[in-house]
Design a protein around this motif. Structure first.
Motif, mmCIF file in Angstrom:
data_model
loop_
_atom_site.group_PDB
_atom_site.id
_atom_site.type_symbol
_atom_site.label_atom_id
_atom_site.label_comp_id
_atom_site.label_asym_id
_atom_site.label_seq_id
_atom_site.Cartn_x
_atom_site.Cartn_y
_atom_site.Cartn_z
ATOM 1 N N ILE A 109 -3.481 8.540 -15.538
ATOM 2 C CA ILE A 109 -3.207 8.554 -13.937
ATOM 3 C C ILE A 109 -4.160 7.463 -13.597
ATOM 4 C CG2 ILE A 109 -3.924 9.642 -11.724
ATOM 5 C CD1 ILE A 109 -2.770 11.844 -12.861
ATOM 6 N N LEU A 110 -4.918 7.028 -13.581
ATOM 7 C CA LEU A 110 -6.285 6.241 -13.884
ATOM 8 C C LEU A 110 -5.630 4.676 -14.170
ATOM 9 C CD1 LEU A 110 -9.650 7.211 -14.210
ATOM 10 C CD2 LEU A 110 -8.160 7.137 -12.661
ATOM 11 N N PHE A 111 -4.980 4.788 -15.797
ATOM 12 C CA PHE A 111 -4.589 3.525 -15.986
ATOM 13 C C PHE A 111 -3.080 3.102 -15.260
ATOM 14 C CE2 PHE A 111 -6.137 4.573 -19.615
ATOM 15 C CZ PHE A 111 -7.126 3.047 -20.204
ATOM 16 N N LEU A 112 -2.366 3.826 -14.514
ATOM 17 C CA LEU A 112 -1.335 3.412 -13.644
ATOM 18 C C LEU A 112 -1.747 3.218 -12.573
ATOM 19 C CD1 LEU A 112 1.096 6.807 -14.751
ATOM 20 C CD2 LEU A 112 1.373 4.091 -15.547
ATOM 21 N N ILE A 113 -2.987 3.355 -11.451
ATOM 22 C CA ILE A 113 -2.640 2.650 -10.888
ATOM 23 C C ILE A 113 -2.942 1.166 -10.179
ATOM 24 C CG2 ILE A 113 -5.157 2.255 -9.137
ATOM 25 C CD1 ILE A 113 -5.978 4.664 -9.867
ATOM 26 N N ILE A 114 -2.953 0.352 -11.484
ATOM 27 C CA ILE A 114 -2.796 -1.435 -11.133
ATOM 28 C C ILE A 114 -1.410 -1.477 -11.494
ATOM 29 C CG2 ILE A 114 -3.811 -3.460 -12.043
ATOM 30 C CD1 ILE A 114 -6.016 -2.807 -13.097
ATOM 31 N N ILE A 152 0.635 -1.198 0.100
ATOM 32 C CA ILE A 152 0.350 -0.177 -0.126
ATOM 33 C C ILE A 152 0.702 1.442 0.318
ATOM 34 C CG2 ILE A 152 -1.788 1.322 1.464
ATOM 35 C CD1 ILE A 152 -3.065 -0.914 -0.302
ATOM 36 N N TRP A 153 2.226 1.076 0.824
ATOM 37 C CA TRP A 153 2.835 2.694 1.230
ATOM 38 C C TRP A 153 3.519 2.691 -0.099
ATOM 39 C CZ3 TRP A 153 1.729 6.675 3.843
ATOM 40 C CH2 TRP A 153 1.856 6.333 5.344
ATOM 41 N N TYR A 154 4.302 1.448 -1.380
ATOM 42 C CA TYR A 154 4.573 1.563 -2.289
ATOM 43 C C TYR A 154 3.633 2.472 -3.195
ATOM 44 C CZ TYR A 154 9.203 -0.669 -0.540
ATOM 45 O OH TYR A 154 10.241 -1.107 0.099
ATOM 46 N N SER A 155 2.638 1.745 -3.254
ATOM 47 C CA SER A 155 1.908 2.338 -4.665
ATOM 48 C C SER A 155 1.346 3.499 -4.595
ATOM 49 C CB SER A 155 0.613 0.839 -4.198
ATOM 50 O OG SER A 155 0.751 -0.137 -4.596
ATOM 51 N N LEU A 156 1.199 3.795 -3.013
ATOM 52 C CA LEU A 156 0.582 5.618 -2.771
ATOM 53 C C LEU A 156 1.466 6.181 -2.990
ATOM 54 C CD1 LEU A 156 -1.266 4.908 0.509
ATOM 55 C CD2 LEU A 156 -2.490 5.598 -1.758
ATOM 56 N N THR A 157 3.361 5.658 -2.669
ATOM 57 C CA THR A 157 4.196 6.943 -3.393
ATOM 58 C C THR A 157 4.330 6.801 -4.391
ATOM 59 O OG1 THR A 157 5.406 5.791 -1.619
ATOM 60 C CG2 THR A 157 6.565 7.269 -2.499
ATOM 61 N N ILE A 158 4.065 5.839 -4.638
ATOM 62 C CA ILE A 158 4.119 5.778 -6.700
ATOM 63 C C ILE A 158 2.649 6.876 -7.032
ATOM 64 C CG2 ILE A 158 4.147 4.490 -8.891
ATOM 65 C CD1 ILE A 158 5.672 2.239 -7.535
ATOM 66 N N PHE A 159 1.968 6.468 -6.918
ATOM 67 C CA PHE A 159 0.688 7.193 -7.209
ATOM 68 C C PHE A 159 1.077 8.487 -7.477
ATOM 69 C CE2 PHE A 159 -3.753 8.716 -6.461
ATOM 70 C CZ PHE A 159 -4.271 8.590 -7.794
ATOM 71 N N VAL A 160 1.327 9.062 -6.291
ATOM 72 C CA VAL A 160 1.221 10.478 -5.958
ATOM 73 C C VAL A 160 2.277 11.199 -6.123
ATOM 74 C CG1 VAL A 160 2.229 12.349 -3.903
ATOM 75 C CG2 VAL A 160 0.616 10.122 -2.820
ATOM 76 N N VAL A 161 3.756 10.206 -6.608
ATOM 77 C CA VAL A 161 4.311 10.970 -7.544
ATOM 78 C C VAL A 161 4.468 11.462 -8.963
ATOM 79 C CG1 VAL A 161 7.349 10.604 -8.819
ATOM 80 C CG2 VAL A 161 6.773 10.507 -6.092
ATOM 81 N N VAL A 162 3.593 10.407 -9.769
ATOM 82 C CA VAL A 162 3.081 10.225 -11.344
ATOM 83 C C VAL A 162 1.873 11.499 -10.642
ATOM 84 C CG1 VAL A 162 1.578 10.074 -12.797
ATOM 85 C CG2 VAL A 162 3.360 7.792 -11.419
ATOM 86 N N THR A 163 1.227 11.648 -10.168
ATOM 87 C CA THR A 163 0.079 12.289 -9.765
ATOM 88 C C THR A 163 0.629 13.976 -9.747
ATOM 89 O OG1 THR A 163 -1.625 10.770 -8.634
ATOM 90 C CG2 THR A 163 -2.128 13.386 -8.712
ATOM 91 N N ALA A 164 2.038 14.159 -8.859
ATOM 92 C CA ALA A 164 2.584 15.525 -8.580
ATOM 93 C C ALA A 164 3.875 16.489 -9.980
ATOM 94 C CB ALA A 164 3.594 15.119 -7.389
ATOM 95 N N LEU A 165 3.595 14.768 -11.148
ATOM 96 C CA LEU A 165 4.492 15.313 -12.537
ATOM 97 C C LEU A 165 3.827 15.817 -12.847
ATOM 98 C CD1 LEU A 165 7.732 12.528 -12.185
ATOM 99 C CD2 LEU A 165 7.550 14.704 -11.720
ATOM 100 N N PHE A 166 2.199 15.010 -13.007
ATOM 101 C CA PHE A 166 1.670 15.235 -13.875
ATOM 102 C C PHE A 166 0.887 16.751 -13.686
ATOM 103 C CE2 PHE A 166 0.671 10.779 -15.797
ATOM 104 C CZ PHE A 166 1.144 11.014 -17.300
ATOM 105 N N THR A 167 0.683 17.290 -12.164
ATOM 106 C CA THR A 167 -0.113 18.197 -11.968
ATOM 107 C C THR A 167 1.068 20.039 -12.592
ATOM 108 O OG1 THR A 167 -1.235 17.179 -10.421
ATOM 109 C CG2 THR A 167 -0.830 19.859 -9.617
ATOM 110 N N SER A 168 2.164 19.184 -12.352
ATOM 111 C CA SER A 168 2.879 20.759 -12.418
ATOM 112 C C SER A 168 3.268 20.222 -13.689
ATOM 113 C CB SER A 168 4.765 20.137 -11.593
ATOM 114 O OG SER A 168 4.714 19.567 -10.082
ATOM 115 N N PHE A 169 3.635 19.373 -14.672
ATOM 116 C CA PHE A 169 3.454 20.568 -15.882
ATOM 117 C C PHE A 169 1.979 20.725 -16.902
ATOM 118 C CE2 PHE A 169 1.933 18.236 -20.422
ATOM 119 C CZ PHE A 169 3.424 18.868 -20.530
ATOM 120 N N TYR A 170 0.746 20.410 -15.717
ATOM 121 C CA TYR A 170 -0.008 21.160 -16.626
ATOM 122 C C TYR A 170 0.318 22.643 -16.272
ATOM 123 C CZ TYR A 170 -4.785 22.377 -16.303
ATOM 124 O OH TYR A 170 -6.215 23.564 -16.525
ATOM 125 N N TYR A 171 0.710 22.901 -14.967
ATOM 126 C CA TYR A 171 0.407 24.009 -14.609
ATOM 127 C C TYR A 171 1.782 25.220 -14.905
ATOM 128 C CZ TYR A 171 -3.231 23.776 -10.811
ATOM 129 O OH TYR A 171 -4.740 23.492 -10.652
#
Length: 215
Positions: free
Chosen positions: A168-173, A12-31
């Motif tokens: 991001i949704l496709f990266l969850i699994i 769970i912790w590894y998955s959340l870390t990966i998910f948060v990092v990817v989400t942060a990268l996409f969000t930063s790129f968008y803004y």
């Protein structure tokens, strides 16, 4: 049971870390992309508005005369899709009555003697507006209110958001599988140690358990 619980928590912790990092990268790129588009739009508006203001200040004595209108018309023909209006120091629109769309923006530019920016929807189109002071010597005699539609880049940003959300949704699994793989590697020495300890009974107490290397 406990070792499975540890592996589950690590997954769970590894998955959340990966998910948060990817989400942060996409969000930063968008803004960053959004900010770059706004800055480029503002730069273009400032360049054109300052040129028109200088032409009016140099070539006309009255911002409501035919020469001013000609300068505005030429500017519109040279820059397709752009909105241009001229106001006096009270915010009155050229050849029309006072217009609330420009009044606040024009007065801000007049008071500060600097350009002012805003968003405004006109005829179902979202415009990025600039109000630029027309200066003759040290006095402000009016403003240029110029706007350019931002619907195109807003649509592009919306598509970028949709694409990022899908990715991001496709990266969850995959992130869960990667988290499980990392958790398995992390708990493997503990699993091996537990298995070796289970082999020790009263009949083979002389057996030694090899401690996993820290390297």
């Amino acid at each position: 049971m406990k070792k499975h619980s540890i592996k589950f928590q690590l997954t769970i912790w590894y998955s959340l870390t990966i998910f948060v990092v990817v989400t942060a990268l996409f969000t930063s790129f968008y803004y960053i992309t959004k900010r770059a588009l706004i800055l480029e739009t503002d730069r273009s508006l400032l360049s054109h508005a300052s040129q028109i203001a200088d032409n009016i200040a140099l070539n006309t004595n009255n911002i409501f005369d035919s020469q001013t209108q000609e300068i505005v018309d030429v500017s519109k023909s040279q820059i397709p899709g752009i909105f241009v209006a001229v106001t006096d120091i009270a915010g009155h629109h050229i050849r029309s009555s006072e217009d609330g769309i420009f009044l606040k923006l024009a007065k801000e530019a007049i008071e500060t003697k600097k350009e002012s920016y805003a968003y405004q929807t006109i005829n179902d189109q979202t415009l990025r507006l600039i109000s630029y002071p027309i200066k003759r010597e040290s006095s402000v005699i009016g403003t240029i209110v110029m706007g350019h539609t931002v619907d195109i880049y807003q649509q592009a940003l919306q598509q970028l958001r949709n694409i990022a959300l899908l990715l991001i949704l496709f990266l969850i699994i995959p992130s869960i599988f990667l988290g499980y793989f990392l958790a398995s590697n992390a708990t493997k020495p503990i699993d091996n140690l537990a298995k070796n300890m289970q082999k020790i009974t009263t009949e083979n107490l002389s057996e030694r358990v090899e401690i996993p290397s820290k390297s």
